[in-house]
Design a protein around this motif. Sequence first.
Motif, PDB file in Angstrom:
ATOM      1  N   ALA A  68       2.785   3.301  10.615  1.00 21.04           N
ATOM      2  CA  ALA A  68       1.777   3.710   9.632  1.00 21.04           C
ATOM      3  C   ALA A  68       2.309   4.738   8.648  1.00 21.04           C
ATOM      4  O   ALA A  68       1.741   4.926   7.568  1.00 21.04           O
ATOM      5  N   GLY A  69       3.397   5.415   9.005  1.00 22.12           N
ATOM      6  CA  GLY A  69       3.880   6.510   8.175  1.00 22.12           C
ATOM      7  C   GLY A  69       4.339   6.090   6.792  1.00 22.12           C
ATOM      8  O   GLY A  69       4.095   6.802   5.807  1.00 22.12           O
ATOM      9  N   GLY A  70       5.017   4.948   6.687  1.00 15.59           N
ATOM     10  CA  GLY A  70       5.509   4.511   5.379  1.00 15.59           C
ATOM     11  C   GLY A  70       4.396   4.318   4.366  1.00 15.59           C
ATOM     12  O   GLY A  70       4.431   4.903   3.271  1.00 15.59           O
ATOM     13  N   PRO A  71       3.380   3.509   4.687  1.00 21.40           N
ATOM     14  CA  PRO A  71       2.289   3.362   3.721  1.00 21.40           C
ATOM     15  C   PRO A  71       1.505   4.651   3.501  1.00 21.40           C
ATOM     16  O   PRO A  71       0.981   4.875   2.407  1.00 21.40           O
ATOM     17  N   ALA A  72       1.439   5.524   4.506  1.00 18.81           N
ATOM     18  CA  ALA A  72       0.765   6.813   4.305  1.00 18.81           C
ATOM     19  C   ALA A  72       1.539   7.669   3.307  1.00 18.81           C
ATOM     20  O   ALA A  72       0.948   8.341   2.450  1.00 18.81           O
ATOM     21  N   ALA A  73       2.867   7.654   3.410  1.00 20.43           N
ATOM     22  CA  ALA A  73       3.684   8.408   2.460  1.00 20.43           C
ATOM     23  C   ALA A  73       3.456   7.911   1.036  1.00 20.43           C
ATOM     24  O   ALA A  73       3.304   8.707   0.097  1.00 20.43           O
ATOM     25  N   LEU A  74       3.416   6.599   0.861  1.00 16.06           N
ATOM     26  CA  LEU A  74       3.173   6.057  -0.478  1.00 16.06           C
ATOM     27  C   LEU A  74       1.773   6.401  -0.973  1.00 16.06           C
ATOM     28  O   LEU A  74       1.573   6.644  -2.169  1.00 16.06           O
ATOM     29  N   ALA A  75       0.806   6.438  -0.070  1.00 12.73           N
ATOM     30  CA  ALA A  75      -0.551   6.815  -0.469  1.00 12.73           C
ATOM     31  C   ALA A  75      -0.576   8.241  -1.006  1.00 12.73           C
ATOM     32  O   ALA A  75      -1.258   8.539  -1.999  1.00 12.73           O
ATOM     33  N   VAL A  76       0.173   9.132  -0.360  1.00 14.53           N
ATOM     34  CA  VAL A  76       0.234  10.511  -0.852  1.00 14.53           C
ATOM     35  C   VAL A  76       0.964  10.566  -2.191  1.00 14.53           C
ATOM     36  O   VAL A  76       0.558  11.300  -3.105  1.00 14.53           O
ATOM     37  N   ALA A  77       2.033   9.802  -2.332  1.00 15.88           N
ATOM     38  CA  ALA A  77       2.755   9.782  -3.606  1.00 15.88           C
ATOM     39  C   ALA A  77       1.826   9.375  -4.743  1.00 15.88           C
ATOM     40  O   ALA A  77       1.833   9.980  -5.828  1.00 15.88           O
ATOM     41  N   ARG A  78       1.010   8.365  -4.497  1.00 12.87           N
ATOM     42  CA  ARG A  78       0.064   7.924  -5.535  1.00 12.87           C
ATOM     43  C   ARG A  78      -0.964   9.013  -5.830  1.00 12.87           C
ATOM     44  O   ARG A  78      -1.352   9.223  -6.985  1.00 12.87           O
ATOM     45  N   ARG A  79      -1.404   9.708  -4.796  1.00 15.77           N
ATOM     46  CA  ARG A  79      -2.383  10.777  -5.015  1.00 15.77           C
ATOM     47  C   ARG A  79      -1.761  11.916  -5.817  1.00 15.77           C
ATOM     48  O   ARG A  79      -2.403  12.467  -6.724  1.00 15.77           O
TER      49      ARG A  79
END
Length: 416
Positions: A68-79
């Motif tokens: 789950a960490g990879g997509p969570a990292a990208l979600a933060v990058a987008r935020r």
Amino acid sequence: MSLLPELRYPTVTELVWSARALAAQRPGDCRLWQVGVSRAGRPLHVLSVGQARRAVLVVAGAHANEPAGGPAALAVARRVLAEPELRADTSWHFLLCADPDGASLHVTPAPRSLFDYHLGFFRPAGAEQPEWAPAMLPPDRLPPETRALTGVIDALRPYVQVTLHGTDLGGSWVQLTKDVPGIAEPFAKSAAELHIPVETGASDAAGWPASGPGVHVMPAPGAGAAYPSMPDDARLSTWYHAHRYGGLTAVVEVPMWASDQVDDPAPHPAPAAAMRRLAGRLLRQSRAVDQVLADALPRLDGVGGPLLRAATWGLELVPGLAADWIHTRPADDTKAYIGSVDAFSRRLPLRAAAMLLRVLRETDDRAAPRLERLVEAWSESFAERFGARWVPLEHQIEHQARTIVAVALHARVRAG
């Protein structure tokens, strides 16, 4: 029991594609750069957002079975891209996958049950894990993934490193190498809104004082280890590397399947007896896997590889860990903690069996059907014992993303 997830976890290649697309869309704010290569030659990529010297480092994929960490990292990058105030005086850096070789071997992108999850399970032996290798190997033998990670820390000198982890079944918790006042409230609020239980007695944090429910802080030097036989000393891991520059590390754990039985702070009526009972089951189940391995080894002559190494390493941990549980006073006497140890005692032999099963299947070994029955029975028993319910993937991602941002903001206040 229906445990069907709505989505699937992205591959490392898909994570890099998404990061590359972000960098192309926002070239003035984003940069995708390679920081090293794995043992097998796979690239390790960092997505950077912002250019300030004050830095946050987010590490995904340190454990292959925690995707789950990879997509969570990208979600933060987008935020961060969408909210300029987050990058006004802080740059954000996302290591998309710390162990791409391991990720290539864990092959359950959309597990429908714990049994399905374990059929494609992989988690490398401790010395092959990027974050834990420094606790087990001399500096001249560290894997390239570890050297890449510490090199990024040396280059960025982050005031906080957030490393993203997960558990197969349980709740969510945070481990901190230094206290971050104020983090417990937003962490708990996020978990409650997303119906993710807070695991208040996580065995991974045994012996770590709690600064709030599910938030654990590394004990002072000299504190006795809860499990003396275990080789994972956090002060020798990459978690502690950020301390060289005055920083700290936060470890954010999120479950794939949740259990509503991991947050009971009530005292257990007989914790020492329960630990002895769990140690006994751990030994029995591990012996069952050992017997299959001993029977199959003569037929596996010349067969090696990371799956067999990892299965063997996991089994080798068992005698010492069982002795710890029998002879060492429980680190916590709550029902939540004993429940977490119960889950831990199921994971070790189940994971070893699952990885050995993959080896036996690849060689069409006659012992595979017998071992598959064990993996299936233990997976189903695990799910039933803890009332497993799937956490929607978008909730796993959102909870980690919210916690990353909350940790970064509160740690920034701490750093001054």
